[in-house]
Design a protein around this motif. Sequence first.
Motif, PDB file in Angstrom:
ATOM      1  N   GLU A 314       0.828  -1.214   0.000  1.00  0.00           N
ATOM      2  CA  GLU A 314       0.000   0.000   0.000  1.00  0.00           C
ATOM      3  C   GLU A 314       0.857   1.257   0.000  1.00  0.00           C
ATOM      4  O   GLU A 314       0.540   2.237  -0.692  1.00  0.00           O
ATOM      5  CB  GLU A 314      -0.941  -0.023   1.210  1.00  0.00           C
ATOM      6  CG  GLU A 314      -2.029  -1.092   1.089  1.00  0.00           C
ATOM      7  CD  GLU A 314      -2.879  -1.219   2.337  1.00  0.00           C
ATOM      8  OE1 GLU A 314      -4.102  -1.413   2.197  1.00  0.00           O
ATOM      9  OE2 GLU A 314      -2.318  -1.134   3.451  1.00  0.00           O
ATOM     10  N   ASN A 315       1.939   1.255   0.785  1.00  0.00           N
ATOM     11  CA  ASN A 315       2.848   2.411   0.776  1.00  0.00           C
ATOM     12  C   ASN A 315       3.491   2.598  -0.593  1.00  0.00           C
ATOM     13  O   ASN A 315       3.649   3.720  -1.077  1.00  0.00           O
ATOM     14  CB  ASN A 315       3.941   2.218   1.828  1.00  0.00           C
ATOM     15  CG  ASN A 315       3.429   2.377   3.241  1.00  0.00           C
ATOM     16  OD1 ASN A 315       2.377   2.999   3.461  1.00  0.00           O
ATOM     17  ND2 ASN A 315       4.143   1.819   4.202  1.00  0.00           N
ATOM     18  N   PHE A 316       3.856   1.490  -1.203  1.00  0.00           N
ATOM     19  CA  PHE A 316       4.443   1.535  -2.540  1.00  0.00           C
ATOM     20  C   PHE A 316       3.467   2.143  -3.544  1.00  0.00           C
ATOM     21  O   PHE A 316       3.836   3.020  -4.338  1.00  0.00           O
ATOM     22  CB  PHE A 316       4.842   0.112  -2.945  1.00  0.00           C
ATOM     23  CG  PHE A 316       5.054  -0.097  -4.412  1.00  0.00           C
ATOM     24  CD1 PHE A 316       6.063   0.563  -5.090  1.00  0.00           C
ATOM     25  CD2 PHE A 316       4.239  -0.974  -5.128  1.00  0.00           C
ATOM     26  CE1 PHE A 316       6.261   0.368  -6.457  1.00  0.00           C
ATOM     27  CE2 PHE A 316       4.427  -1.183  -6.475  1.00  0.00           C
ATOM     28  CZ  PHE A 316       5.437  -0.512  -7.149  1.00  0.00           C
ATOM     29  N   LYS A 321       5.909   7.283  -7.898  1.00  0.00           N
ATOM     30  CA  LYS A 321       5.535   8.401  -8.775  1.00  0.00           C
ATOM     31  C   LYS A 321       4.913   7.940 -10.083  1.00  0.00           C
ATOM     32  O   LYS A 321       3.994   8.579 -10.616  1.00  0.00           O
ATOM     33  CB  LYS A 321       6.771   9.263  -9.060  1.00  0.00           C
ATOM     34  CG  LYS A 321       7.310   9.990  -7.836  1.00  0.00           C
ATOM     35  CD  LYS A 321       8.542  10.816  -8.187  1.00  0.00           C
ATOM     36  CE  LYS A 321       9.084  11.535  -6.951  1.00  0.00           C
ATOM     37  NZ  LYS A 321      10.300  12.337  -7.276  1.00  0.00           N
ATOM     38  N   THR A 322       5.393   6.819 -10.612  1.00  0.00           N
ATOM     39  CA  THR A 322       4.863   6.351 -11.900  1.00  0.00           C
ATOM     40  C   THR A 322       3.425   5.847 -11.786  1.00  0.00           C
ATOM     41  O   THR A 322       2.768   5.627 -12.800  1.00  0.00           O
ATOM     42  CB  THR A 322       5.747   5.225 -12.474  1.00  0.00           C
ATOM     43  OG1 THR A 322       5.742   4.126 -11.555  1.00  0.00           O
ATOM     44  CG2 THR A 322       7.173   5.702 -12.669  1.00  0.00           C
ATOM     45  N   GLU A 392       6.343  -4.581 -12.431  1.00  0.00           N
ATOM     46  CA  GLU A 392       5.814  -4.082 -11.160  1.00  0.00           C
ATOM     47  C   GLU A 392       6.690  -4.539  -9.988  1.00  0.00           C
ATOM     48  O   GLU A 392       6.915  -3.781  -9.035  1.00  0.00           O
ATOM     49  CB  GLU A 392       4.373  -4.578 -10.958  1.00  0.00           C
ATOM     50  CG  GLU A 392       3.355  -3.985 -11.918  1.00  0.00           C
ATOM     51  CD  GLU A 392       3.389  -4.598 -13.309  1.00  0.00           C
ATOM     52  OE1 GLU A 392       2.741  -4.046 -14.216  1.00  0.00           O
ATOM     53  OE2 GLU A 392       4.063  -5.650 -13.479  1.00  0.00           O
ATOM     54  N   MET A 393       7.182  -5.763 -10.080  1.00  0.00           N
ATOM     55  CA  MET A 393       8.031  -6.289  -9.010  1.00  0.00           C
ATOM     56  C   MET A 393       9.341  -5.516  -8.936  1.00  0.00           C
ATOM     57  O   MET A 393       9.846  -5.227  -7.841  1.00  0.00           O
ATOM     58  CB  MET A 393       8.316  -7.779  -9.260  1.00  0.00           C
ATOM     59  CG  MET A 393       9.025  -8.464  -8.103  1.00  0.00           C
ATOM     60  SD  MET A 393       8.046  -8.449  -6.592  1.00  0.00           S
ATOM     61  CE  MET A 393       9.336  -8.227  -5.373  1.00  0.00           C
ATOM     62  N   LYS A 394       9.873  -5.161 -10.079  1.00  0.00           N
ATOM     63  CA  LYS A 394      11.115  -4.391 -10.100  1.00  0.00           C
ATOM     64  C   LYS A 394      10.901  -3.027  -9.445  1.00  0.00           C
ATOM     65  O   LYS A 394      11.740  -2.551  -8.678  1.00  0.00           O
ATOM     66  CB  LYS A 394      11.603  -4.223 -11.533  1.00  0.00           C
ATOM     67  CG  LYS A 394      12.945  -3.521 -11.655  1.00  0.00           C
ATOM     68  CD  LYS A 394      13.433  -3.545 -13.088  1.00  0.00           C
ATOM     69  CE  LYS A 394      14.795  -2.892 -13.215  1.00  0.00           C
ATOM     70  NZ  LYS A 394      14.766  -1.437 -12.960  1.00  0.00           N
ATOM     71  N   LEU A 395       9.764  -2.397  -9.733  1.00  0.00           N
ATOM     72  CA  LEU A 395       9.457  -1.112  -9.098  1.00  0.00           C
ATOM     73  C   LEU A 395       9.324  -1.253  -7.582  1.00  0.00           C
ATOM     74  O   LEU A 395       9.787  -0.396  -6.821  1.00  0.00           O
ATOM     75  CB  LEU A 395       8.159  -0.533  -9.682  1.00  0.00           C
ATOM     76  CG  LEU A 395       8.220   0.039 -11.095  1.00  0.00           C
ATOM     77  CD1 LEU A 395       6.829   0.447 -11.552  1.00  0.00           C
ATOM     78  CD2 LEU A 395       9.166   1.240 -11.154  1.00  0.00           C
ATOM     79  N   LEU A 396       8.690  -2.348  -7.150  1.00  0.00           N
ATOM     80  CA  LEU A 396       8.529  -2.593  -5.717  1.00  0.00           C
ATOM     81  C   LEU A 396       9.880  -2.800  -5.046  1.00  0.00           C
ATOM     82  O   LEU A 396      10.139  -2.268  -3.947  1.00  0.00           O
ATOM     83  CB  LEU A 396       7.624  -3.814  -5.503  1.00  0.00           C
ATOM     84  CG  LEU A 396       7.408  -4.257  -4.051  1.00  0.00           C
ATOM     85  CD1 LEU A 396       6.772  -3.143  -3.222  1.00  0.00           C
ATOM     86  CD2 LEU A 396       6.543  -5.517  -4.008  1.00  0.00           C
ATOM     87  N   LEU A 397      10.754  -3.551  -5.688  1.00  0.00           N
ATOM     88  CA  LEU A 397      12.089  -3.769  -5.135  1.00  0.00           C
ATOM     89  C   LEU A 397      12.870  -2.459  -5.042  1.00  0.00           C
ATOM     90  O   LEU A 397      13.548  -2.198  -4.044  1.00  0.00           O
ATOM     91  CB  LEU A 397      12.849  -4.781  -5.990  1.00  0.00           C
ATOM     92  CG  LEU A 397      12.404  -6.240  -5.872  1.00  0.00           C
ATOM     93  CD1 LEU A 397      13.055  -7.083  -6.969  1.00  0.00           C
ATOM     94  CD2 LEU A 397      12.736  -6.805  -4.504  1.00  0.00           C
ATOM     95  N   ILE A 439      16.703  -8.034  -7.804  1.00  0.00           N
ATOM     96  CA  ILE A 439      16.381  -7.353  -9.058  1.00  0.00           C
ATOM     97  C   ILE A 439      17.021  -8.078 -10.227  1.00  0.00           C
ATOM     98  O   ILE A 439      16.427  -8.216 -11.303  1.00  0.00           O
ATOM     99  CB  ILE A 439      16.833  -5.882  -9.006  1.00  0.00           C
ATOM    100  CG1 ILE A 439      15.897  -5.074  -8.102  1.00  0.00           C
ATOM    101  CG2 ILE A 439      16.852  -5.271 -10.413  1.00  0.00           C
ATOM    102  CD1 ILE A 439      16.209  -3.605  -8.036  1.00  0.00           C
ATOM    103  N   ASN A 440      18.220  -8.586 -10.001  1.00  0.00           N
ATOM    104  CA  ASN A 440      18.938  -9.282 -11.071  1.00  0.00           C
ATOM    105  C   ASN A 440      18.285 -10.602 -11.457  1.00  0.00           C
ATOM    106  O   ASN A 440      18.540 -11.138 -12.542  1.00  0.00           O
ATOM    107  CB  ASN A 440      20.389  -9.528 -10.657  1.00  0.00           C
ATOM    108  CG  ASN A 440      21.145  -8.243 -10.437  1.00  0.00           C
ATOM    109  OD1 ASN A 440      20.840  -7.211 -11.063  1.00  0.00           O
ATOM    110  ND2 ASN A 440      22.126  -8.273  -9.560  1.00  0.00           N
ATOM    111  N   THR A 441      17.449 -11.144 -10.566  1.00  0.00           N
ATOM    112  CA  THR A 441      16.792 -12.418 -10.879  1.00  0.00           C
ATOM    113  C   THR A 441      15.481 -12.227 -11.633  1.00  0.00           C
ATOM    114  O   THR A 441      14.901 -13.195 -12.128  1.00  0.00           O
ATOM    115  CB  THR A 441      16.486 -13.207  -9.589  1.00  0.00           C
ATOM    116  OG1 THR A 441      15.476 -12.542  -8.828  1.00  0.00           O
ATOM    117  CG2 THR A 441      17.750 -13.376  -8.738  1.00  0.00           C
TER     118      THR A 441
END
Length: 444
Positions: A314-316, A321-322, A392-397, A439-441
């Motif tokens: 939820e904070n994410f 910003k995107t 989306e996962m990359k943005l969360l990380l 992120i690399n995975t």
Amino acid sequence: MGRTYRYRKQRQKLAKEHEQNKDDRFLPDLYKYLSSLGWRNESQLTARNFPLTGRGLCSKSLTLETGSELIRLPSNALLSIKTIETDDEFKDIFDETKFDKDHKISFQALMAFYILYQKNLGDNTKYLPYLKSLPSYFTTPYFCPISELQCLPENILERTVEQNRLIKLAYSNLKLVLKIENFEEQYPLQQFRWSYFVVNTRSVYVFGKQLKPEKSFFQSFITEDCNLALAPFLDLFNHSDQVQTQADLIRNKETKELEFILTLENCENSKILPLQQIFISYGALTNLKLLLEYGFFLSLNCHDYFEFSLNDIENFLHMEKTLKGRLFHKNKFKFIREHNLCDQMFVHRLDGISHNLHVVLHLLFKEESHFPNILNQVAFGSVANLENVNDEMKLLLEFKINEYEIFINSLESMKALSKSGIVVKSYLQECHKYLQNCINTIEY
């Protein structure tokens, strides 16, 4: 961050080692005490200071291999429910008539008070050799001052607050049932906190019914099974994720006495050479668990993963910003909570994201419908129907990496950190590195 980080981490551990292990004169007395109880040091164990872990155990001359017994302690060397139930002087300070179902405590808390009670006896306690072997402080986040706690992630802070609640509640309930008018003066809360973490960090699991007498004085006062025991000398073993050990409380066929036996099942190089530190396994524990319960963590812990809460998500969504202006229907969050999809949301540096995290991100970002019947079909349908959420996962990380940089910078901005603060900061740096590896995975 690599070499500098490792060097800094090593210096911190060496500093801790120097302060915590500057006096090892307890060892001969501990040997003598355990020998009087029937212990035979068949593995030729001795305590030494090691560069990264501080005090630990090794064998003076034996090579230990898979199947080797690391230590065999007589059950009467353990501090257990049997110890407490057979200590009449200790039981005499309790008013059994005041035991109440609304003011119970955990067995861990009772054991903690027993340690504190014995410590306050000074030279009059028979456990003095063991008490002298205990650390004078612990480096769990619980012992961070408030200024440092305010710089910590929510998941650490929440668990630390819960630990504090349990400790204070147990302390209050003890005060109600003891025949001690000046309880807080004789047994200050700060000392009880120390003894609580003695039990928390150094106890072993036993099957309490094997040791518990038929008639129990404390039965109506404790809330749980009595499956903890303190194991003198054995508790000097340090933990490794590269080792497997087996602990058993079994009866000796010759003496018919119960013994606590710790056996090596597997280790990194199949054998442990003389004077090489012997590690044991506390269990398949994540770094967060190790930090909160024991006050340390392992670099590249093979059992580690990074867990997310729904509050993190939820904070994410709110701060990324995107995603500004994008709406996420409240029904989706309600559905996620009601079906416990927010449990087991984690990312592993090798295996990627967990199923539940994949489902949650799919429901939020890919599923247009917010009706429960549709969400149910998606969440509990075929995995093949879940869309790719790598972006989306990359943005969360990246969001969590930035968040942890803020935590680390806040701690580094302080003039001096407590011993706990130093360890926590290193843990946050390890998390930062772990998230970058994750992120690399992520595949595109």
